[in-house]
Structures are given as C-alpha cells and as structure tokens.
Scaffold this motif. Structure first.
Motif, short mmCIF file in Angstrom:
data_model
loop_
_atom_site.label_atom_id
_atom_site.label_comp_id
_atom_site.label_asym_id
_atom_site.label_seq_id
_atom_site.Cartn_x
_atom_site.Cartn_y
_atom_site.Cartn_z
N SER A 25 86.69 105.38 68.19
CA SER A 25 85.70 104.70 68.04
C SER A 25 85.49 104.16 69.36
O SER A 25 86.23 103.35 69.02
N HIS A 26 84.26 103.65 69.38
CA HIS A 26 84.99 102.35 70.64
C HIS A 26 84.31 101.25 70.45
O HIS A 26 82.79 101.57 69.63
N VAL A 27 84.79 100.11 70.41
CA VAL A 27 84.22 98.79 69.82
C VAL A 27 84.02 98.07 70.96
O VAL A 27 85.29 97.96 71.69
N HIS A 28 82.71 97.33 71.44
CA HIS A 28 82.75 96.63 72.89
C HIS A 28 81.83 94.92 71.93
O HIS A 28 81.18 95.34 71.56
N TYR A 29 82.83 94.48 72.82
CA TYR A 29 82.79 92.81 71.45
C TYR A 29 81.84 91.86 73.52
O TYR A 29 82.93 91.82 74.46
N LEU A 30 81.10 91.94 73.40
CA LEU A 30 80.80 91.50 74.84
C LEU A 30 79.74 89.66 74.13
O LEU A 30 79.03 89.25 73.50
N LYS A 31 80.22 88.50 75.55
CA LYS A 31 79.98 87.12 74.96
C LYS A 31 78.53 87.04 76.27
O LYS A 31 79.62 87.44 77.19
N VAL A 32 77.85 86.95 75.75
CA VAL A 32 77.00 86.31 76.82
C VAL A 32 76.65 85.19 76.55
O VAL A 32 76.25 84.14 76.35
N VAL A 33 76.65 84.28 78.20
CA VAL A 33 76.17 83.04 78.69
C VAL A 33 75.13 82.67 79.30
O VAL A 33 75.16 84.10 80.72
N THR A 34 73.80 82.43 79.54
CA THR A 34 73.26 82.09 80.33
C THR A 34 73.50 81.22 81.40
O THR A 34 74.02 79.70 81.03
N LYS A 35 72.72 80.98 82.33
CA LYS A 35 73.55 80.44 83.61
C LYS A 35 71.99 80.38 83.87
O LYS A 35 71.37 80.83 84.88
N VAL A 36 71.66 78.75 83.98
CA VAL A 36 70.08 78.16 85.52
C VAL A 36 71.12 77.81 86.56
O VAL A 36 71.37 76.97 86.80
N VAL A 37 70.02 78.34 87.50
CA VAL A 37 70.82 77.43 89.39
C VAL A 37 69.21 76.54 89.57
O VAL A 37 68.45 78.26 89.59
N ARG A 38 69.41 75.55 89.60
CA ARG A 38 67.96 74.92 89.46
C ARG A 38 68.17 74.51 91.58
O ARG A 38 69.06 74.03 91.83
N HIS A 39 67.20 75.29 92.33
CA HIS A 39 67.27 74.70 93.57
C HIS A 39 66.73 73.26 93.63
O HIS A 39 65.44 72.70 93.36
N TYR A 40 67.51 72.79 95.23
CA TYR A 40 66.59 71.02 95.44
C TYR A 40 65.82 71.71 96.19
O TYR A 40 64.86 70.36 96.29
N SER A 41 64.72 73.35 96.23
CA SER A 41 64.03 73.15 97.73
C SER A 41 62.79 72.94 95.41
O SER A 41 63.12 74.21 95.43
N ALA A 42 61.48 72.38 95.36
CA ALA A 42 60.44 72.71 94.47
C ALA A 42 59.72 73.91 94.36
O ALA A 42 59.56 73.84 93.54
N ARG A 43 59.82 74.08 95.99
CA ARG A 43 59.57 75.43 95.63
C ARG A 43 59.55 76.87 95.28
O ARG A 43 59.17 77.83 95.08
N ASP A 44 61.00 76.46 95.44
CA ASP A 44 61.70 77.41 94.59
C ASP A 44 61.03 77.63 93.18
O ASP A 44 62.69 76.85 92.14
N ALA A 45 61.38 79.26 93.10
CA ALA A 45 61.78 79.13 91.34
C ALA A 45 63.37 78.48 90.07
O ALA A 45 64.09 79.44 91.18
N ASP A 46 63.75 78.01 89.62
CA ASP A 46 64.60 78.50 89.23
C ASP A 46 65.35 79.54 88.93
O ASP A 46 64.13 80.33 88.79
N THR A 47 66.69 79.99 89.62
CA THR A 47 67.37 80.82 88.93
C THR A 47 67.69 81.28 87.68
O THR A 47 68.54 80.37 87.07
N LEU A 48 67.47 82.31 86.71
CA LEU A 48 68.05 82.50 85.95
C LEU A 48 69.18 83.94 85.54
O LEU A 48 68.73 84.98 85.68
N VAL A 49 70.86 83.57 85.52
CA VAL A 49 71.19 84.43 85.29
C VAL A 49 72.34 84.93 84.13
O VAL A 49 72.24 84.03 83.25
#
Length: 126
Positions: A25-49
């Motif tokens: 049997s194979h068991v995979h343990y995944l740790k997931v963290v969200t990363k938000v990149v806020r751009h200095y330009s107001a016209r660019d939307a935030d990037t969610l990774v």
C-alpha cells in the motif's frame, strides 16, 4: 503487521508507485499551504498559489490484501502573504551611501592596523 520501507519527500508528478506484492500500500501525506502574492500595481489581481510538500510511505502487509493508495491532506490554517512594494529613491541612496561608508571605514581600520604593525616591527629591528 505493517512495515515501513523508506519514507521519502518528493513531488508526486512523473513518479510511478508500483505495488509488487498483493499487500503493498502507498500512503501519501500532503501538507498544503496557501500563498498570496499581492502586486504593487492596483490593476493586477492578487495571485493565489498552493504550495505542498509530500512524504510517501510504502507499507507491506503479510496478509493477502489488495493494493491501495491513500492521500492524507493537512490543510494549513496559516497562509503566506508576499506583498510587492517599490523602494523609494531616498532609501536606495541612503543604503548605497551606507555600504560605501562601511567599506571605506573597514579599509581605513585595516590600513591603520597594518601601519601600526609595520612601525612596531621596524622599531624592533633598529
């Protein structure tokens, strides 16, 4: 009784996990963290990774069980926020002057130590 072969940390893409025996049997343990990149330009939307780390284990069981694969997710409540900011011109000039002044000071100290050591060495020879 389950036996752990070798835990590894890796990415899951393009890696085959093959069960050779009936009880593997194979068991995979995944740790997931969200990363938000806020751009200095107001016209660019935030990037969610989503970033993740994986630790995989292969378990062997002596019983004649069917091969299985398990994915166990650990969703982190903490998010990484990266905010882009422009450096003001006065801060750049101040930092550059501080670096130049520090280099000048260190060179002056080294020169003074060498000068003093050379003078004392020459006085001892006379």
């Amino acid at each position: 009784r389950f036996e752990i072969d070798s835990p590894t940390s890796h990415r899951l893409e393009s890696i085959p996990f093959i069960s050779d025996a009936a009880g593997d049997s194979h068991v995979h343990y995944l740790k997931v963290v969200t990363k938000v990149v806020r751009h200095y330009s107001a016209r660019d939307a935030d990037t969610l990774v989503y970033k993740y780390t994986v630790h995989s284990n292969k378990y062997s069981s002596p019983e004649a069980q069917e091969p299985s694969v398990d994915f166990k997710y650990d969703l982190s409540p903490i998010s990484i926020v990266v905010q882009q900011q422009r450096m003001p011109a006065y801060r750049f000039v101040t930092s550059t002057c501080a670096i130049i002044g520090g280099v000048f000071t260190v060179i002056g100290i080294i020169e003074a130590v060498l000068h003093t050591a050379t003078e004392s060495f020459l006085k001892k020879q006379m």
